[in-house]
Scaffold this motif. Sequence first.
Motif, short mmCIF file in Angstrom:
data_model
loop_
_atom_site.label_atom_id
_atom_site.label_comp_id
_atom_site.label_asym_id
_atom_site.label_seq_id
_atom_site.Cartn_x
_atom_site.Cartn_y
_atom_site.Cartn_z
N ARG A 257 0.76 -1.21 0.01
CA ARG A 257 -0.03 0.09 -0.01
C ARG A 257 1.02 1.14 0.04
O ARG A 257 0.30 2.46 -0.16
CB ARG A 257 -0.94 -0.02 1.34
N ILE A 258 2.12 1.19 0.26
CA ILE A 258 3.04 2.30 0.27
C ILE A 258 3.01 3.18 -1.09
O ILE A 258 2.72 4.38 -0.91
CB ILE A 258 4.41 2.00 0.66
N GLU A 259 3.59 2.40 -2.11
CA GLU A 259 3.58 3.00 -3.34
C GLU A 259 2.24 3.84 -3.64
O GLU A 259 2.64 5.11 -4.24
CB GLU A 259 4.00 2.06 -4.45
N ASP A 275 11.08 14.61 -9.46
CA ASP A 275 11.34 14.43 -7.92
C ASP A 275 10.62 13.66 -7.45
O ASP A 275 11.20 12.60 -6.47
CB ASP A 275 10.61 15.73 -7.27
N THR A 276 9.58 12.96 -7.71
CA THR A 276 8.82 11.73 -7.32
C THR A 276 9.58 10.49 -7.71
O THR A 276 10.08 9.73 -6.72
CB THR A 276 7.44 11.55 -8.01
N GLN A 277 10.14 10.32 -8.94
CA GLN A 277 10.88 9.42 -9.25
C GLN A 277 12.16 9.40 -8.48
O GLN A 277 12.49 8.20 -7.98
CB GLN A 277 11.36 9.57 -10.66
N ILE A 278 12.84 10.41 -8.04
CA ILE A 278 14.15 10.49 -7.26
C ILE A 278 13.75 9.73 -5.85
O ILE A 278 14.62 8.98 -5.47
CB ILE A 278 14.66 11.72 -7.19
N TRP A 279 12.96 10.38 -5.27
CA TRP A 279 12.25 9.85 -3.98
C TRP A 279 11.88 8.45 -3.85
O TRP A 279 12.39 7.85 -3.16
CB TRP A 279 11.20 10.79 -3.24
N MET A 280 11.13 8.04 -4.71
CA MET A 280 10.63 6.81 -4.66
C MET A 280 11.88 5.74 -5.12
O MET A 280 11.65 4.83 -4.53
CB MET A 280 9.50 6.52 -5.78
N GLU A 281 12.67 5.87 -5.90
CA GLU A 281 13.70 5.02 -6.54
C GLU A 281 14.67 4.88 -5.28
O GLU A 281 15.28 3.77 -5.03
CB GLU A 281 14.46 5.41 -7.63
N LYS A 283 14.17 5.76 -1.87
CA LYS A 283 13.78 5.54 -0.49
C LYS A 283 12.86 4.13 -0.62
O LYS A 283 13.01 3.50 0.54
CB LYS A 283 12.84 6.57 -0.08
N LEU A 284 12.25 3.83 -1.55
CA LEU A 284 11.29 2.74 -1.69
C LEU A 284 12.12 1.70 -2.38
O LEU A 284 11.91 0.37 -2.06
CB LEU A 284 10.23 3.05 -2.35
N ASN A 285 12.74 2.01 -3.57
CA ASN A 285 13.07 0.85 -4.46
C ASN A 285 14.89 0.42 -4.07
O ASN A 285 15.30 -0.37 -4.57
CB ASN A 285 13.15 0.96 -5.87
N ASN A 286 15.48 1.50 -3.10
CA ASN A 286 16.70 1.42 -2.95
C ASN A 286 17.78 1.26 -4.18
O ASN A 286 18.49 0.48 -4.41
CB ASN A 286 17.05 0.20 -2.17
N THR A 287 17.29 2.18 -5.04
CA THR A 287 18.24 2.10 -6.54
C THR A 287 19.28 2.90 -6.15
O THR A 287 19.51 3.78 -5.61
CB THR A 287 17.28 2.90 -7.41
N LEU A 307 17.87 14.61 -3.21
CA LEU A 307 17.19 13.73 -2.37
C LEU A 307 17.16 14.57 -0.87
O LEU A 307 16.31 14.10 -0.09
CB LEU A 307 17.85 12.53 -2.37
N PHE A 308 18.39 14.87 -0.62
CA PHE A 308 18.49 15.72 0.70
C PHE A 308 17.49 16.62 0.94
O PHE A 308 16.81 16.77 1.98
CB PHE A 308 19.75 16.25 0.75
N ARG A 309 17.08 17.39 -0.20
CA ARG A 309 16.22 18.40 -0.03
C ARG A 309 14.84 17.97 -0.01
O ARG A 309 14.07 18.42 0.75
CB ARG A 309 16.19 19.65 -1.22
N LEU A 310 14.32 16.87 -0.87
CA LEU A 310 13.22 16.15 -0.92
C LEU A 310 12.71 15.44 0.36
O LEU A 310 11.74 15.39 0.79
CB LEU A 310 13.18 15.17 -2.05
N ASN A 311 13.78 14.84 0.96
CA ASN A 311 13.61 14.48 2.29
C ASN A 311 13.06 15.21 3.39
O ASN A 311 12.23 15.17 4.10
CB ASN A 311 14.86 13.52 2.84
N GLU A 312 13.64 16.58 3.53
CA GLU A 312 13.09 17.39 4.20
C GLU A 312 11.81 17.80 4.16
O GLU A 312 11.04 18.12 5.03
CB GLU A 312 14.37 18.57 4.17
N ARG A 313 11.67 18.33 2.76
CA ARG A 313 10.23 18.66 2.45
C ARG A 313 9.12 17.57 2.73
O ARG A 313 8.15 17.74 3.10
CB ARG A 313 10.24 18.98 0.92
#
Length: 326
Positions: A257-259, A275-281, A283-287, A307-313
């Motif tokens: 259910r996460i994705e 940005d969505t692709q960067i975070w998901m790849e 954080k979720l897919n460990n690319t 990714l550093f900035r996206l994590n904060e947001r």
Amino acid sequence: MTIKCENTQLSFASFMEEARYLMSKLKTDVKFCRRFFFTEDTKGYSIASIRNKIIKYIKVSYNYTMSALDFSTVIYEKLWDGGRWRPFNSYAGEKSFFSWLYKVTWRAISNYLEELGEIKIKRERTPGNTRLTMKKKSPMECQYIIGEIMPKGKSRDLLMDIYVDRMSKDEVMQKYHFDTSQYKKARQRAEGKLKVLMLNSSTPIADYVLRDKSPRMVTVSSDFLYEIGDTYEDRSTASAFGEVLGVNLTRTEVQERIEPFVNNFFHWMHWSDTDTQIWMERKLNNTPPLVLANQLGRRRDWVDTRLFRLNERFREAFLGWYRVNA
């Protein structure tokens, strides 16, 4: 005397749910608390695995042998905090309770041994414990530094205005139509990105431009951090998402259910597809970051910084959403 561990591990739908259980038991159940801190059995809920790894690391790295009893006493007193248990307030549910506990434990033990003069900790610079000295450099030097380190974009332009063109605060606010708060946030964001890139760079620029604010943060080797992380990330469900995706879900159900949840959440936040692709790849897919950078046609350091900035947001937005909806 060896205390048999009866603190049986249970299954929970989220990191936060497990942490609440553990914190409550530690505060109210004397036997559970004693076993948690002082048992030598690593199968149930206890600090035994963390203790064994850190004691081994200290022995190998600093040739200092710390007893298990001393170790456990230091950590118990740190968390107990005179009966107030205030360190628990810093747990945010983003990772497992034991991942959080490892960091708290390492800081407490390293500080304790350093205060005794038994070990000397290697320290590293971070964006938070350093400050820029760009104002003391010439505009030409600043232009070279910013141009060499920063990728093209608004943050780079803002830094050029401040440090190369030496525009005043009012001039910058007028140019970008900022109010005082927006100016402060934009400058902090740009300078933070510059620090991250300099600290991750193989060039000596960081030593030339950055100065320490205070004693540097205690750190340990990357291998040791990954070893601890791998050990404890499997102790409960994949992430804090389990708390809001449903009650009594299995680990697999939470993962499934996460994705969709994250996709909807990013749509609400108006994130771009990149940005969505960067975070998901990541954080979720460990690319691996280098693989993702090649896919995007970008440099590795650009992906890391983004990714550093996206994590904060994401963290700020998700915690706000969570407080309202969980």
